[in-house]
Each structure stands twice: as C-alpha cells, then as structure tokens.
Design an enzyme around this catalytic site. Structure first.
Site, PDB file in Angstrom:
ATOM      1  N   SER A 140      -5.372   6.067   1.387  1.00 50.40           N
ATOM      2  CA  SER A 140      -4.368   5.258   1.550  1.00 50.40           C
ATOM      3  C   SER A 140      -3.312   6.085   2.371  1.00 50.40           C
ATOM      4  O   SER A 140      -3.167   7.254   2.037  1.00 50.40           O
ATOM      5  CB  SER A 140      -3.824   4.475   0.419  1.00 50.40           C
ATOM      6  OG  SER A 140      -2.412   3.647   0.925  1.00 50.40           O
ATOM      7  N   TYR A 153      -1.553   3.730  -8.066  1.00 49.38           N
ATOM      8  CA  TYR A 153      -2.678   3.443  -6.866  1.00 49.38           C
ATOM      9  C   TYR A 153      -2.312   4.870  -6.085  1.00 49.38           C
ATOM     10  O   TYR A 153      -3.439   5.234  -5.610  1.00 49.38           O
ATOM     11  CB  TYR A 153      -1.857   2.285  -6.342  1.00 49.38           C
ATOM     12  CG  TYR A 153      -2.449   2.074  -4.924  1.00 49.38           C
ATOM     13  CD1 TYR A 153      -3.803   1.465  -4.670  1.00 49.38           C
ATOM     14  CD2 TYR A 153      -2.103   2.316  -3.457  1.00 49.38           C
ATOM     15  CE1 TYR A 153      -4.255   1.189  -3.685  1.00 49.38           C
ATOM     16  CE2 TYR A 153      -2.427   2.154  -2.452  1.00 49.38           C
ATOM     17  CZ  TYR A 153      -4.010   1.501  -2.385  1.00 49.38           C
ATOM     18  OH  TYR A 153      -4.444   1.273  -1.275  1.00 49.38           O
TER      19      TYR A 153
END
Length: 248
Positions: A140, A153
C-alpha cells in the site's frame, strides 16, 4: 498464462476481481480465495462467459490459518500446484491508535500477513520442484507516508514489503521471483471508511501527478505483468501503482 495455476487471495472484491478475470482471459486456472459469499457469486457470474481459463473457488476465513492451510492443501491436490501466488486479502479497521487492542492488531496481522505466509509455504515446494514461481504481495502507498487511524494496516503492509525482499533473496536461486505492488487510492469499498468522499477525492488528485482516479484495471495490468514469464529478472521490488503520488 495458459497452463499456469494462480492462487489469488481476496480475489472476489475490491482490486481483486478485475485481475482474476484478466488471468482467466489469458487461459490460467485461478484458485480464487475469499470469504464473502455475495462477492464470490458476483465473481462466478462475471467469469462465466470466459472459456479460456478455469475458475476454482476457495471460501475461506483467512483469520483461521489452520482452516486456510487445509483448504489450500485440498486445492493443491485438485490443481497440481500453484505457479503464482498473489497475496491480496486484507482488512483495514480505522480508528485512533489508542482505541486498538493488541488482539485487534494481531487480527490484522493474521489476515494481511500471516495468511500470505501460509500461502507461500504451501506453494513453495512445487515452485522449487518446477524451477519457476511468481509471488506478488499487495502492499500500500500508506507504507511510505504513514496514515492516521490505520496503524495496524500500515504496519501489516510494511511487513509485506519486508517479506518481499527477504523472500526474493532466498528464493531467487530456484527461479522464483517475488515482488510487491503498492496501490495508491482507488475508488473501491475500502474508501467507504472516509467520512468525506468528495474531499478525499480532491486530496488524492492534488497529490497525484496523473490527474485522474485509479482504475482497477491499472492494478490488473501491474499484477499480470509481475506474474508473467517475462519478468524473470525483476525481483525484490515494490512497484507503486499510484498515479505518481509517491516517487522514489
């Protein structure tokens, strides 16, 4: 991709569905792992007209690592082995750091990272025996800039980048490449955590060099490239697919 079998976690939704269809169109067998029945049904419907490849479904809650491993073993027997592993499944709770329990951090790690470790452990013996393998971890853009409210995350995606490099170093001698992609902001269900969608879109476009929102096809193209036989000399890399948001 004819003759190749691809294990794809999180294959039915978000960034996964379009890439799954792309692989099927190119003649691959895709073992699509997901836990959402509605999304799996939608994937099955979308894949029905494609006759080049073969879709194999694996319904699995990847927080149950033992159950996930058992399901993988069954599909290994059914397909004969995985040539490509795409670790895409992820969960992304959002709240202030002090609101997370250790158990919540561990759950994100279990789904986003540990399940990928299990997938690679199961695929690796066959890859080594065949002298070929492609592993693609979906990281990400948040790893580079940090992101408020998403600390578990962000940590999990950073772990995938680290594993990409470690695995690439260890597995290269067997003809196995390991790379990651780092998606930027894409208008999927993941963005529903943002309270101001229009404001978020403006924020994204202000930061990107390319002044459009990303399409899921952009991710499909990148993953298909890294999973192909043409990328045998690319390994240990993280490819940003973010419209020029982060440059390094």
């Amino acid at each position: 991709m004819h003759g190749k079998t691809i294990l794809y976690t999180g294959a039915a939704g978000g960034l996964g569905l379009q890439t799954t269809l792309r692989f099927l169109e190119r003649g691959a067998t895709v073992v699509a792992v997901d836990h959402d029945d509605a999304k799996m049904a939608a994937l099955t419907s979308a894949a029905a007209p494609i006759t080049n490849g073969r879709l194999v479904l694996l319904h699995s809650d990847m927080s149950d690592l033992d159950g996930f491993r058992a399901g993988l073993k069954q599909k290994l027997e059914e397909t004969g082995g995985f040539d490509v592993v795409i670790n895409n499944a992820a969960i992304y709770p959002s709240k202030p750091f002090e609101g997370y329990t250790v158990e919540e951090h561990q759950l994100v790690q279990r789904v986003n990272v540990d399940a990928g470790i299990v997938a690679v452990q199961e695929a690796l013996p066959g890859m080594k025996a065949r002298g070929f393998g492609r592993i693609v971890n979906v990281a990400s853009v948040t790893v580079y800039g940090g992101w408020a409210l998403l600390s578990p995350y962000v940590a999990s995606k950073g772990a995938l980048v680290g594993l990409t490099r470690a695995w690439a170093r260890e597995f290269g001698v067997y003809g196995i490449t390991v790379n990651a992609i780092s998606p930027g902001a894409f208008p999927t269900d993941a963005e529903k955590i943002h309270p101001d969608p229009d404001g978020y879109t403006k924020f994204v476009l202000d930061h990107q060099a390319v002044k459009r929102r990303g399409h899921v096809g952009d991710i499909a193209n990148a993953i298909a490239f890294l999973a192909s036989e043409d990328t045998g000399f690319i390994t240990g890399q993280t490819l940003n697919v973010d419209g020029g948001w982060v440059m390094h």
